[in-house]
Design an enzyme around this catalytic site. Sequence first.
Site, short mmCIF file in Angstrom:
data_model
loop_
_atom_site.label_atom_id
_atom_site.label_comp_id
_atom_site.label_asym_id
_atom_site.label_seq_id
_atom_site.Cartn_x
_atom_site.Cartn_y
_atom_site.Cartn_z
N SER A 66 0.83 -1.21 0.00
CA SER A 66 0.00 0.00 0.00
C SER A 66 0.87 1.25 0.00
O SER A 66 1.99 1.25 0.49
CB SER A 66 -0.91 0.02 1.22
OG SER A 66 -1.78 -1.08 1.21
N1 SAH Z 1 -0.83 -4.62 4.07
C1 SAH Z 1 -0.21 -4.94 2.81
C2 SAH Z 1 -1.13 -4.62 1.67
C3 SAH Z 1 -1.08 -5.68 0.66
S1 SAH Z 1 -2.30 -5.58 -0.62
C4 SAH Z 1 1.13 -4.27 2.68
O1 SAH Z 1 1.40 -3.31 3.42
O2 SAH Z 1 1.95 -4.70 1.86
C5 SAH Z 1 -3.57 -6.64 0.01
C6 SAH Z 1 -3.18 -8.05 0.32
O3 SAH Z 1 -4.37 -8.73 0.71
C7 SAH Z 1 -2.59 -8.85 -0.83
O4 SAH Z 1 -1.34 -9.36 -0.45
C8 SAH Z 1 -3.61 -9.97 -1.05
O5 SAH Z 1 -3.01 -11.19 -1.46
C9 SAH Z 1 -4.26 -10.08 0.32
N2 SAH Z 1 -5.59 -10.69 0.34
C10 SAH Z 1 -6.59 -10.59 -0.56
N3 SAH Z 1 -7.67 -11.29 -0.15
C11 SAH Z 1 -7.35 -11.86 1.04
C12 SAH Z 1 -8.03 -12.71 1.97
N4 SAH Z 1 -9.30 -13.13 1.74
N5 SAH Z 1 -7.38 -13.10 3.08
C13 SAH Z 1 -6.11 -12.70 3.35
N6 SAH Z 1 -5.40 -11.88 2.50
C14 SAH Z 1 -6.01 -11.48 1.37
#
Ligand code: SAH
Length: 221
Positions: A66
């Site tokens: 993000s």
């Molecule tokens: N907090 C992260 C943001 C990553 S983007 C950071 O700072 O890097 C969102 C993430 O959510 C992705 O890695 C994606 O694979 C994950 N995601 C999507 N659906 C999900 C679910 N149902 N359960 C767990 N993770 C999920």
Amino acid sequence: MQRVDTYKHKGLRQKLVEHLIEKGISQKRVLEAISAIPRHFFIESAFESHAYQDKPFPIDVGQTISQPYTVARQTELLDVQKGEKILEIGTGSGYQTAILAYLGAHVVSIEYHQTLYVKAKILLSQLGFQVTLLHGDGSVGVPEYAPYDKILVTAAMPFIAKELLLQLKVGGYLVAPVGEKHKQRMTRVHKISENKFEQEDFGVFVFVPLLGKNGWENSIP
Ligand code: SAH
């Protein structure tokens, strides 16, 4: 992989912090965490130079780390207090997880994609963070460790799942981008009592879609 945090990186982080203040981030602890955590460790070394721009960045399997402003804003909205148990849904790179842990929270973070889960687990333990990382569908929460003081969703939710509200303590907050697949509203739900909730809106954000049972695709991780 050996990563170093140089004075140059620290200087760039300071600039990023000033930029976040200009954009309206005011909680001191959050700014301290951003200036302490080397975001470039969470990005492929070849792209390190992008780490301190206020932009999201591709990580693996089509996911993103993000944007720093978004991480700061969500963290501020959570109002993290030392010792709180926080569930993060979407570990991704592990950067937001590190910020929450730095603030003294007990973090349980779940990631859907195994490659990202493994990478984050290795990196966060190398950096000395004691967090509980899990691999699976977080759209239904993580009942094993419930209830949580706070729940943070870092992927776009089509609706606020009942399971998550059930796993939240009375008095707790859930912060999540809720809405359409390509555009959401940052939503904060305050659990007033077992069946009374208050909802606030903090404007438009864009996240990658949440997968799983309460997400956009009904697939198994
Ligand atoms: N907090 C992260 C943001 C990553 S983007 C950071 O700072 O890097 C969102 C993430 O959510 C992705 O890695 C994606 O694979 C994950 N995601 C999507 N659906 C999900 C679910 N149902 N359960 C767990 N993770 C999920």
